[in-house]
Design a protein around this motif. Structure first.
Motif, PDB file in Angstrom:
ATOM      1  N   SER A   1       6.761  13.424   6.061  1.00 12.02           N
ATOM      2  CA  SER A   1       5.862  13.142   7.008  1.00 12.02           C
ATOM      3  C   SER A   1       4.634  13.266   6.245  1.00 12.02           C
ATOM      4  N   ASP A   2       4.321  13.249   5.878  1.00 13.52           N
ATOM      5  CA  ASP A   2       2.962  12.997   4.504  1.00 13.52           C
ATOM      6  C   ASP A   2       2.639  12.265   3.156  1.00 13.52           C
ATOM      7  N   THR A   3       1.827  11.788   2.967  1.00 20.96           N
ATOM      8  CA  THR A   3       2.184  10.887   2.221  1.00 20.96           C
ATOM      9  C   THR A   3       1.226  11.359   1.034  1.00 20.96           C
ATOM     10  N   PHE A   4       0.432  11.554  -0.420  1.00 14.81           N
ATOM     11  CA  PHE A   4      -0.427  12.039  -1.515  1.00 14.81           C
ATOM     12  C   PHE A   4      -0.129  11.071  -1.653  1.00 14.81           C
ATOM     13  N   ARG A   5      -1.415  11.352  -3.514  1.00 20.53           N
ATOM     14  CA  ARG A   5      -1.492   9.989  -3.953  1.00 20.53           C
ATOM     15  C   ARG A   5      -2.030  11.011  -5.501  1.00 20.53           C
ATOM     16  N   LEU A   6      -2.078  10.859  -6.339  1.00 16.83           N
ATOM     17  CA  LEU A   6      -2.306  11.332  -8.045  1.00 16.83           C
ATOM     18  C   LEU A   6      -3.074  10.528  -8.556  1.00 16.83           C
ATOM     19  N   SER A   7      -4.566  10.183  -9.237  1.00 19.36           N
ATOM     20  CA  SER A   7      -4.868   9.351 -10.063  1.00 19.36           C
ATOM     21  C   SER A   7      -5.345  10.212 -11.104  1.00 19.36           C
ATOM     22  N   ARG A   8      -5.654   9.504 -12.298  1.00 21.07           N
ATOM     23  CA  ARG A   8      -6.218  10.456 -13.255  1.00 21.07           C
ATOM     24  C   ARG A   8      -7.763   9.036 -13.735  1.00 21.07           C
ATOM     25  N   ASP A   9      -8.490   9.616 -14.159  1.00 20.94           N
ATOM     26  CA  ASP A   9      -9.638   9.339 -14.932  1.00 20.94           C
ATOM     27  C   ASP A   9      -9.364   9.610 -16.202  1.00 20.94           C
TER      28      ASP A   9
END
Length: 260
Positions: free
Chosen positions: A148-156
Motif C-alpha cells: 500500500s506504499d509508494t516510493f521514488r528514487l531520484s539522483r542529482d
C-alpha cells in the motif's frame, strides 16, 4: 559482515523462509520481505539506558536467539550476514535522514546489494516509512508501489540519491545517500549518537515497527498504531500494558534496564 555464531539455516528458520535461497534477485527480495515481517525495528536497548552493541556476534545472538529486533545497524547488519553467507555482494552506505526540520548528519545505515547485474537498495531499518522490498537503483524517477506504499528514487548531478515516500498524498523526502562504500566501524560514532544524544528520537521515546503484508504495526511512546491497506487505527496504552503488547504484537522480550 561476519559473525562466528551466524548460521544461515538458523536465520532462514528465524524469518520463516522455506523456499530456495541462492545468490539471485528473487532470494534478495524474498529474504528482505521475510525479515521485515518477522524481526522488528526497535530501540528497547536505548530505552533501557544501554549503548547498542555493534559487535557482530552480539547482533546475531540478540536477533536470532534473544527474542529481539534492533535498529538500523542491527537489522541491516544481520541482513548483511545473510547476504555474505549466500555470496551476494553488497556495500554499506551512509544515509542522511531528510524529514527533520534541520539538516542532520549521515546517521542512517542502508545496503546496496548486487544481483543479476543490477544494484538494489535494501533497507530493513528505517521505521515507519521504510521501503518494503529492494529498489532497483536504475529505476529512477518512477513511482514504485510496494503493497500500500509508494516510493521514488531520484539522483542529482553529483550522484546523490534521494528516497521519497508518498505520505498522506504528499511526496516526502526520507533520506539521501551516495554509493561511497562504508566500513562497519564507520558507523560507531553515529550509533553512539543515536544511543545517547538527548535529541535522538531513540533516546526520547520507544520506537518499534513491525512490517506486515498489509501494512505495519507501530509503537511510538505509548501510542500503538495499526496500519492496514492505507487505514490507520490508533490506541493509547497504559504503561503497565506495554510488556504484554511487546510480546503479543511484536514478539519481543524487553531487556533489563541499566542500573545507574
Amino acid at each position: 559482515m561476519h559473525a562466528s555464531n551466524f548460521d544461515l539455516d538458523r536465520y532462514l528458520q528465524r524469518i520463516g523462509h522455506h523456499g530456495n535461497a541462492g545468490p539471485d534477485a528473487a532470494t534478495l527480495h524474498a529474504l528482505m520481505r521475510q525479515q521485515l515481517f518477522t524481526i522488528p525495528f526497535e530501540n528497547l536497548d536505548v530505552q533501557a539506558g544501554k549503548i547498542v552493541s555493534l559487535d557482530p556476534e552480539h547482533i546475531a545472538g540478540k536477533l536470532l536467539g534473544g527474542g529481539r529486533g534492533g535498529y538500523c545497524y542491527e537489522v541491516n547488519g544481520l541482513f548483511a550476514m545473510a547476504l555474505q553467507a549466500l555470496g551476494i555482494p553488497y556495500r554499506f552506505v551512509a544515509a542522511r535522514p531528510m524529514f527533520y526540520p534541520a539538516r542532520r548528519p549521515r546517521t542512517h545505515m542502508a545496503l546496496v546489494a548486487e544481483a543479476e547485474g543490477r544494484s538494489w537498495l535494501c533497507d530493513l531499518g528505517f521505521g515507519s516509512y521504510g521501503i518494503r522490498a529492494p529498489m532497483d537503483l536504475q529505476a529512477l524517477d518512477a513511482d514504485i508501489a510496494q503493497d500500500s506504499d509508494t516510493f521514488r528514487l531520484s539522483r542529482d548531478e553529483q550522484g546523490e540519491y534521494l528516497l521519497t515516500a508518498r505520505v498522506d498524498g504528499t511526496w516526502t523526502p526520507q533520506y539521501a545517500f551516495n554509493l561511497s562504500p562504508q566500513e562497519w566501524i564507520d558507523f560507531v560514532p553515529a550509533n553512539y549518537l543515536n544511543s545517547t544524544h538527548p535529541d535522538a528520537i531513540f533516546v526520547q521515546k520507544r520506537v518499534i515497527v513491525l512490517h506486515q503484508p498489509a501494512g505495519r504495526l507501530i509503537l511510538a511512546g505509548n501510542t500503538l498504531k495499526t496500519v492496514a491497506d492505507g487505514q490507520t487505527e490508533t490506541r493509547q496504552l497504559a504503561e503497565d500494558e506495554i510488556t504484554q503488547v511487546l510480546a503479543s504484537h511484536f514478539g519481543l522480550v524487553p531487556p533489563q534496564a541499566e542500573r545507574s
